[in-house]
Design a protein around this motif. Structure first.
Motif, PDB file in Angstrom:
ATOM      1  N   ASP A 226      -6.751 -10.834  -3.600  1.00 17.39           N
ATOM      2  CA  ASP A 226      -6.554 -12.059  -4.362  1.00 17.39           C
ATOM      3  C   ASP A 226      -6.523 -13.082  -3.185  1.00 17.39           C
ATOM      4  OD1 ASP A 226      -6.211 -14.538  -5.729  1.00 17.39           O
ATOM      5  OD2 ASP A 226      -4.705 -13.574  -7.097  1.00 17.39           O
ATOM      6  N   PRO A 227      -7.381 -13.970  -3.062  1.00 18.57           N
ATOM      7  CA  PRO A 227      -7.145 -14.952  -2.002  1.00 18.57           C
ATOM      8  C   PRO A 227      -6.137 -16.093  -2.117  1.00 18.57           C
ATOM      9  CG  PRO A 227      -9.193 -15.753  -3.302  1.00 18.57           C
ATOM     10  CD  PRO A 227      -8.492 -14.290  -3.621  1.00 18.57           C
ATOM     11  N   HIS A 228      -5.353 -15.890  -3.511  1.00 18.50           N
ATOM     12  CA  HIS A 228      -4.050 -16.544  -3.464  1.00 18.50           C
ATOM     13  C   HIS A 228      -2.970 -15.766  -3.271  1.00 18.50           C
ATOM     14  CE1 HIS A 228      -6.508 -19.733  -5.745  1.00 18.50           C
ATOM     15  NE2 HIS A 228      -7.248 -18.860  -6.314  1.00 18.50           N
ATOM     16  N   ARG A 229      -3.219 -14.766  -2.989  1.00 17.12           N
ATOM     17  CA  ARG A 229      -2.117 -13.874  -2.486  1.00 17.12           C
ATOM     18  C   ARG A 229      -2.312 -13.172  -1.102  1.00 17.12           C
ATOM     19  NH1 ARG A 229       0.112 -10.115  -7.193  1.00 17.12           N
ATOM     20  NH2 ARG A 229       1.711  -9.649  -5.458  1.00 17.12           N
ATOM     21  N   LYS A 230      -1.977 -13.944   0.083  1.00 12.52           N
ATOM     22  CA  LYS A 230      -2.517 -13.620   1.361  1.00 12.52           C
ATOM     23  C   LYS A 230      -1.775 -12.200   1.636  1.00 12.52           C
ATOM     24  CE  LYS A 230      -4.778 -17.373   2.204  1.00 12.52           C
ATOM     25  NZ  LYS A 230      -6.300 -17.464   2.481  1.00 12.52           N
ATOM     26  N   LEU A 231      -2.353 -11.388   2.365  1.00 12.29           N
ATOM     27  CA  LEU A 231      -1.680 -10.104   2.656  1.00 12.29           C
ATOM     28  C   LEU A 231      -1.691  -9.883   4.169  1.00 12.29           C
ATOM     29  CD1 LEU A 231      -4.687  -8.009   0.573  1.00 12.29           C
ATOM     30  CD2 LEU A 231      -2.258  -8.380   0.039  1.00 12.29           C
ATOM     31  N   PRO A 232      -0.609  -8.910   4.566  1.00  7.32           N
ATOM     32  CA  PRO A 232      -0.522  -8.455   5.747  1.00  7.32           C
ATOM     33  C   PRO A 232      -1.832  -8.104   6.537  1.00  7.32           C
ATOM     34  CG  PRO A 232       1.358  -7.481   4.427  1.00  7.32           C
ATOM     35  CD  PRO A 232       0.198  -7.811   3.627  1.00  7.32           C
ATOM     36  N   LEU A 233      -1.923  -8.124   7.841  1.00  3.13           N
ATOM     37  CA  LEU A 233      -3.117  -7.575   8.634  1.00  3.13           C
ATOM     38  C   LEU A 233      -2.387  -6.593   9.556  1.00  3.13           C
ATOM     39  CD1 LEU A 233      -5.965  -7.918   9.587  1.00  3.13           C
ATOM     40  CD2 LEU A 233      -5.183  -9.483  11.206  1.00  3.13           C
ATOM     41  N   VAL A 234      -3.279  -5.547   9.549  1.00  2.63           N
ATOM     42  CA  VAL A 234      -3.140  -4.620  10.521  1.00  2.63           C
ATOM     43  C   VAL A 234      -4.306  -4.367  11.565  1.00  2.63           C
ATOM     44  CG1 VAL A 234      -2.828  -2.028  11.086  1.00  2.63           C
ATOM     45  CG2 VAL A 234      -1.814  -3.057   9.023  1.00  2.63           C
ATOM     46  N   VAL A 235      -3.932  -4.648  12.874  1.00  2.00           N
ATOM     47  CA  VAL A 235      -4.925  -4.259  13.777  1.00  2.00           C
ATOM     48  C   VAL A 235      -4.815  -3.018  14.256  1.00  2.00           C
ATOM     49  CG1 VAL A 235      -6.070  -5.277  16.028  1.00  2.00           C
ATOM     50  CG2 VAL A 235      -5.170  -6.834  14.433  1.00  2.00           C
ATOM     51  N   TYR A 236      -5.871  -2.320  14.058  1.00  4.41           N
ATOM     52  CA  TYR A 236      -5.809  -0.766  14.408  1.00  4.41           C
ATOM     53  C   TYR A 236      -6.532  -0.338  15.629  1.00  4.41           C
ATOM     54  CZ  TYR A 236      -4.573   4.179  13.446  1.00  4.41           C
ATOM     55  OH  TYR A 236      -4.008   5.602  13.867  1.00  4.41           O
TER      56      TYR A 236
ATOM     57  N   ARG B 162       1.916 -12.454   9.298  1.00  9.10           N
ATOM     58  CA  ARG B 162       2.540 -10.954   8.866  1.00  9.10           C
ATOM     59  C   ARG B 162       1.347 -10.159   9.497  1.00  9.10           C
ATOM     60  NH1 ARG B 162       3.424  -9.706   2.799  1.00  9.10           N
ATOM     61  NH2 ARG B 162       1.809 -11.268   2.501  1.00  9.10           N
ATOM     62  N   VAL B 163       1.291 -10.127  10.867  1.00 10.93           N
ATOM     63  CA  VAL B 163       0.219  -9.413  11.766  1.00 10.93           C
ATOM     64  C   VAL B 163       0.984  -8.109  12.486  1.00 10.93           C
ATOM     65  CG1 VAL B 163      -1.520  -9.287  13.459  1.00 10.93           C
ATOM     66  CG2 VAL B 163      -1.030 -11.313  12.006  1.00 10.93           C
ATOM     67  N   PHE B 164       0.406  -6.840  12.189  1.00 10.01           N
ATOM     68  CA  PHE B 164       0.989  -5.743  12.906  1.00 10.01           C
ATOM     69  C   PHE B 164      -0.186  -5.196  13.676  1.00 10.01           C
ATOM     70  CE2 PHE B 164       3.146  -6.465   8.866  1.00 10.01           C
ATOM     71  CZ  PHE B 164       4.696  -5.962   9.101  1.00 10.01           C
ATOM     72  N   PHE B 165       0.148  -4.260  14.774  1.00  7.91           N
ATOM     73  CA  PHE B 165      -0.436  -3.676  15.575  1.00  7.91           C
ATOM     74  C   PHE B 165      -0.372  -2.087  15.143  1.00  7.91           C
ATOM     75  CE2 PHE B 165      -0.912  -6.755  19.249  1.00  7.91           C
ATOM     76  CZ  PHE B 165      -1.867  -7.752  18.314  1.00  7.91           C
ATOM     77  N   GLY B 166      -1.066  -1.266  15.073  1.00  8.16           N
ATOM     78  CA  GLY B 166      -1.084   0.251  14.929  1.00  8.16           C
ATOM     79  C   GLY B 166      -2.061   0.869  15.623  1.00  8.16           C
ATOM     80  N   GLY B 167      -1.617   2.275  15.876  1.00 10.10           N
ATOM     81  CA  GLY B 167      -2.647   3.227  16.633  1.00 10.10           C
ATOM     82  C   GLY B 167      -2.118   4.663  16.677  1.00 10.10           C
ATOM     83  N   ASP B 168      -2.820   5.533  17.013  1.00  8.70           N
ATOM     84  CA  ASP B 168      -2.361   6.881  17.062  1.00  8.70           C
ATOM     85  C   ASP B 168      -2.922   7.359  18.636  1.00  8.70           C
ATOM     86  OD1 ASP B 168      -4.938   8.936  16.792  1.00  8.70           O
ATOM     87  OD2 ASP B 168      -5.282   6.950  15.671  1.00  8.70           O
ATOM     88  N   SER B 169      -1.993   8.270  19.089  1.00 11.54           N
ATOM     89  CA  SER B 169      -2.590   8.892  20.319  1.00 11.54           C
ATOM     90  C   SER B 169      -2.899   7.737  21.481  1.00 11.54           C
ATOM     91  CB  SER B 169      -3.433   9.938  20.289  1.00 11.54           C
ATOM     92  OG  SER B 169      -3.466  10.917  21.180  1.00 11.54           O
ATOM     93  N   ALA B 170      -3.937   7.913  21.931  1.00  7.03           N
ATOM     94  CA  ALA B 170      -4.449   6.820  22.900  1.00  7.03           C
ATOM     95  C   ALA B 170      -4.518   5.442  22.300  1.00  7.03           C
ATOM     96  CB  ALA B 170      -5.648   7.209  23.383  1.00  7.03           C
TER      97      ALA B 170
ATOM     98  N   PHE C 282       7.108   0.003   5.959  1.00  6.98           N
ATOM     99  CA  PHE C 282       7.220  -0.752   7.261  1.00  6.98           C
ATOM    100  C   PHE C 282       6.353  -2.053   7.238  1.00  6.98           C
ATOM    101  CE2 PHE C 282       5.880  -1.657  11.704  1.00  6.98           C
ATOM    102  CZ  PHE C 282       7.078  -1.755  12.358  1.00  6.98           C
ATOM    103  N   LEU C 283       5.209  -1.852   6.776  1.00  7.61           N
ATOM    104  CA  LEU C 283       4.378  -2.969   6.625  1.00  7.61           C
ATOM    105  C   LEU C 283       4.521  -4.167   5.727  1.00  7.61           C
ATOM    106  CD1 LEU C 283       0.749  -1.392   7.219  1.00  7.61           C
ATOM    107  CD2 LEU C 283       2.137  -2.280   8.784  1.00  7.61           C
ATOM    108  N   ASN C 284       5.309  -3.617   4.615  1.00  9.20           N
ATOM    109  CA  ASN C 284       5.771  -4.552   3.479  1.00  9.20           C
ATOM    110  C   ASN C 284       7.128  -5.049   3.423  1.00  9.20           C
ATOM    111  OD1 ASN C 284       3.194  -4.970   1.533  1.00  9.20           O
ATOM    112  ND2 ASN C 284       3.192  -2.753   2.219  1.00  9.20           N
ATOM    113  N   GLN C 285       8.043  -4.578   4.408  1.00 11.78           N
ATOM    114  CA  GLN C 285       9.225  -5.465   4.485  1.00 11.78           C
ATOM    115  C   GLN C 285       9.178  -6.705   4.869  1.00 11.78           C
ATOM    116  OE1 GLN C 285      11.489  -3.545   7.724  1.00 11.78           O
ATOM    117  NE2 GLN C 285      10.913  -1.220   7.081  1.00 11.78           N
TER     118      GLN C 285
END
Length: 320
Positions: free
Chosen positions: A67-77, A156-164, A314-317
């Motif tokens: 919903d564009p009226h309820r902005k969401l966190p962003l994960v750059v993965y 509310r921007v997060f970075f995430g990744g696995d291994s490399a 973690f992403l919604n704290q």
């Protein structure tokens, strides 16, 4: 001629072989799946070209009922694969990120960076930075991508990744700490079995049985980054980075697996980050009886589901 053509000069099983004639054979991680609406989660995805000049793109994921009226966190993965295999478009990461988006109700941008050895480090870092600059171009309502403009809360921007990819996520957060983007607040960083290493063995790396594995990690790093100073390179060993305290976020969550070669590096990362003077909170969650990136290989196992739930939490704290 045939014997020369088939002579192997580099081999990192089960990922890649390089032959004397320059041919590169990727043994896994070659499959791709198209962007679509996932029938299990109803998460939508689509692909974008970020920089056609260098071949950097991304796959975007949007949860159902966004919903564009309820902005969401962003994960750059940033995907894993030893810097040499996989992509943002592989079935492995398509499945994982669909599950993450559905569980956490977030928007995801999965950056597709170029791979070594054809594109040795630091190219993957530079490509990832290009992806972040593209994301940042949407902060003030500019940019071409409607999903970012309409649905993302850039505080509310997060970075995430696995291994490399975990290694890349950390290094992007380090760069954010010194080259801040106007309008973006990097809240947190989650690293799944991050590929960190060092010259001197620590913890279980000292065991005789780990000697060959340590040589594998040392050699892989030199293979993907021929210009490196070695395994104490700050890109690989955060403990050697004098600017570690400038990590550009306030919360870090590290996942390690009990049987994983790089487990002790994850715990050590927490230790050195806490001692660096960085003003934030770092936690580690260890999965007992599991090995490297088990959550991608067996995504419905109990430990994988627990990890997914913890990332979503973690992403919604509330912001710190």
């Amino acid at each position: 001629m045939a014997s020369s053509t088939n002579e192997i000069v580099h081999e990192f099983l089960p990922m890649i072989r390089v032959y004397k004639d320059g041919r590169v054979e990727r043994l896994v991680g070659n499959d791709v799946v198209p962007a679509s609406v996932d029938p299990n989660t109803e998460v939508q995805s689509k692909d974008v070209i970020i920089s056609p000049e260098i071949g950097v793109g991304a796959r975007l994921f949007l949860p159902k009922n966004a919903d564009p009226h309820r902005k969401l966190p962003l994960v750059v993965y940033f995907h894993g694969g030893g810097f040499v295999i996989e992509s943002a478009f592989s079935p492995t990461f398509y499945n994982y990120l669909n599950s993450l988006v559905a569980e956490a109700n977030v928007v995801v941008v999965a950056v597709d960076y170029r791979l070594a050895p054809e594109h040795p480090l630091p190219i993957a870092y530079e490509d990832s930075w290009v992806g972040l600059k593209w994301v940042a171009s949407h902060v003030k309502g500019d940019g071409q991508e409607s999903w970012l403009k309409d649905y993302v809360d850039f505080e509310r921007v997060f970075f995430g990744g696995d291994s490399a990819g975990g290694n890349i996520a950390h290094n992007m957060a380090m760069r954010i700490g010194s080259e801040k983007f106007d309008g973006i607040s990097i809240v947190g960083l989650f690293l799944i079995h991050p590929f960190f290493w060092g010259e001197e063995p620590i913890g279980n790396e000292c065991a005789d049985i780990k000697i060959a594995a340590k040589a594998y990690a040392d050699n892989l790093w030199r293979f993907v980054n021929p210009s490196t100073v070695g395994s104490n390179d700050p890109f690989l060993n955060p403990a050697t980075n004098p600017n570690l305290s400038s990590l550009g976020c306030t919360r870090v969550l590290v996942f390690v697996a009990e049987e994983d070669l790089v487990k002790d590096r994850g715990w050590y990362y927490k230790e050195v980050l806490a001692k660096s003077g960085w003003k934030g909170n770092v936690e580690v969650m260890e999965a007992k009886g599991e090995n490297h990136v088990f959550h991608l290989l067996n995504p419905t196992c109990e430990n994988a589901l627990a990890m997914l739930e913890r990332v979503a939490s973690f992403l919604n704290q509330d912001k710190v």
